[in-house]
Design an enzyme around this catalytic site. Sequence first.
Site, PDB file in Angstrom:
ATOM      1  N   ARG A   1       9.609   7.409  23.422  1.00 42.61           N
ATOM      2  CA  ARG A   1      10.062   7.485  21.978  1.00 42.61           C
ATOM      3  C   ARG A   1      10.257   8.821  21.774  1.00 42.61           C
ATOM      4  O   ARG A   1      11.033   9.230  20.687  1.00 42.61           O
ATOM      5  CB  ARG A   1       9.510   6.654  21.028  1.00 42.61           C
TER       6      ARG A   1
ATOM      7  N   TYR B   1      14.100  14.002  13.733  1.00 39.03           N
ATOM      8  CA  TYR B   1      13.503  15.041  12.938  1.00 39.03           C
ATOM      9  C   TYR B   1      14.697  16.180  12.671  1.00 39.03           C
ATOM     10  O   TYR B   1      14.638  16.999  12.058  1.00 39.03           O
ATOM     11  CB  TYR B   1      12.135  15.614  13.591  1.00 39.03           C
TER      12      TYR B   1
ATOM     13  N   SER C   1       8.796  17.268   9.141  1.00 44.39           N
ATOM     14  CA  SER C   1       8.502  16.497   7.943  1.00 44.39           C
ATOM     15  C   SER C   1       8.123  17.248   6.663  1.00 44.39           C
ATOM     16  O   SER C   1       7.433  18.537   7.225  1.00 44.39           O
ATOM     17  CB  SER C   1       7.442  15.327   8.448  1.00 44.39           C
TER      18      SER C   1
ATOM     19  N   HIS D   1      -1.769   1.695 -11.272  1.00 43.58           N
ATOM     20  CA  HIS D   1      -2.005   2.706 -12.373  1.00 43.58           C
ATOM     21  C   HIS D   1      -0.898   2.991 -13.116  1.00 43.58           C
ATOM     22  O   HIS D   1       0.223   2.934 -12.654  1.00 43.58           O
ATOM     23  CB  HIS D   1      -2.301   4.160 -11.715  1.00 43.58           C
TER      24      HIS D   1
ATOM     25  N   ASP E   1      -5.078  11.807 -13.923  1.00 46.53           N
ATOM     26  CA  ASP E   1      -5.781  10.805 -14.743  1.00 46.53           C
ATOM     27  C   ASP E   1      -6.566   9.937 -13.771  1.00 46.53           C
ATOM     28  O   ASP E   1      -8.020   9.521 -13.914  1.00 46.53           O
ATOM     29  CB  ASP E   1      -4.724   9.884 -15.241  1.00 46.53           C
TER      30      ASP E   1
ATOM     31  N   CYS F   1     -11.602  -7.494   4.919  1.00 39.54           N
ATOM     32  CA  CYS F   1     -10.779  -8.793   4.801  1.00 39.54           C
ATOM     33  C   CYS F   1     -11.268 -10.242   5.357  1.00 39.54           C
ATOM     34  O   CYS F   1     -12.323 -10.042   6.289  1.00 39.54           O
ATOM     35  CB  CYS F   1      -9.487  -8.384   6.174  1.00 39.54           C
TER      36      CYS F   1
ATOM     37  N   CYS G   1     -11.345 -10.353   9.019  1.00 35.32           N
ATOM     38  CA  CYS G   1     -11.626  -9.387   9.811  1.00 35.32           C
ATOM     39  C   CYS G   1     -12.624  -9.708  10.775  1.00 35.32           C
ATOM     40  O   CYS G   1     -13.916 -10.192  10.418  1.00 35.32           O
ATOM     41  CB  CYS G   1     -12.167  -8.207   9.072  1.00 35.32           C
TER      42      CYS G   1
ATOM     43  N   CYS H   1     -14.463  -1.900  11.373  1.00 39.75           N
ATOM     44  CA  CYS H   1     -14.495  -2.042  10.079  1.00 39.75           C
ATOM     45  C   CYS H   1     -15.762  -2.159   9.367  1.00 39.75           C
ATOM     46  O   CYS H   1     -16.085  -1.484   8.240  1.00 39.75           O
ATOM     47  CB  CYS H   1     -13.593  -3.171   9.473  1.00 39.75           C
TER      48      CYS H   1
END
Length: 387
Positions: free
Chosen positions: A57, A65, A72, A172, A325, A345, A348, A353
């Site tokens: 790829r 790009y 980026s 938020h 904040d 999860c 999971c 994890c």
Amino acid sequence: MAHDQVRKPKTAIVMLNMGGPTNIDEVGDYLHRIMTDRDMIQLPVQSRLGPWIASRRTEDVQKKYSEIGGGSPILKWTNSQGHLLVETLDKLHPATAPHKHYVCFRYVPPFTHDAFNAIESDGVERAVIFSQYPQYSCATTGSSLNAIADFYKDREIPKNIKFSLIERWASHPLLAKVFAERIKEKLAVFDPEVRDDVVILFTAHSLPLKAVSRGDTYPHEVAATVANTMLHLNVKNPYRLVWQSKVGPLPWLQPYTDDAIKAYAKQGKKNLLLVPIAFVNEHIETLHELDIEYCHDIAKEAGITHIERAATPNAHPTFIAALADIVVKHLADQEKVSKQFLTRCPHCVSERCNSSKQFFKELCGGITTDTSDITNEEAPSQSLNIK
Ligand code: FES
């Protein structure tokens, strides 16, 4: 920066994100790191298949790009946001000043080890690990946090630094406000005759259905940001949440953004506004996928009359106020790592994890903040990309 050079930082703000190649030469390594990250993507015989897909790829992604200027802008934007954030924090919260931001990317420099070595050598007293993905996914923020756990696997956790974690902030109010402001900027561009009928298409990176079924919180956190944004926006336009950037043959969250554009064109809804709702700064998914592939190529082919794309928050003052904040409230909060993060999860089965969450419990555990020097009374506040 002069600000950083003259004052020894007391509090580190560690800004986690995936990062993106700043030049064409970085694309190959960037793709290789993504394709071999099992937190981000799971492939059969990943150690061989991942590098093979990455190398296949690379040329195509390099071309993309080059079409957005050769790299980026995510590092540039993260640094702008970081500088503005720490300036604001120094004013709002002098008790923990000077603050200094550290960029911590997952797939391009500056990496986890760059950020954490710098924090340790700067001798900060406090480090706030702050995910720059507003909505939590085990594939994005989870991957960055696992990389921090990996970094400390064979080294001692510094005892002189008090660590804490902000891993999600999808709801938020100032985040919703900045998205609403970005939408208003673009609704104003439409002909007043059709403005109220423009379909607002909130678009976020899709997620494999396997991850959704495991219980990843990302889809409902993205939906929460959408609902809050519409409340702030206070318009009667129709809106939908759609998903972009799917890769591979397995089923992912739908409807896909490009299919939705084509389908609305067929229904005669030909005035559309795309709103990236899970990215806080411009990068390849906005500048190439949304702007070039969808707003230009697909929209033209589908016969769309008028399509716009809302800007990401970038350095919008409301967005900087949101970040500040979130951090100020977090600094006043006794809970240094949330129970929401520490809970896996439901389906999971990853030992990685499990051990990562135990690590963060230890890293951030047992910290209580002396709130006597906090003047204002704050209540405790509380993916995927392979281009
Ligand atoms: Fe979500 Fe393990 S996959 S906690």
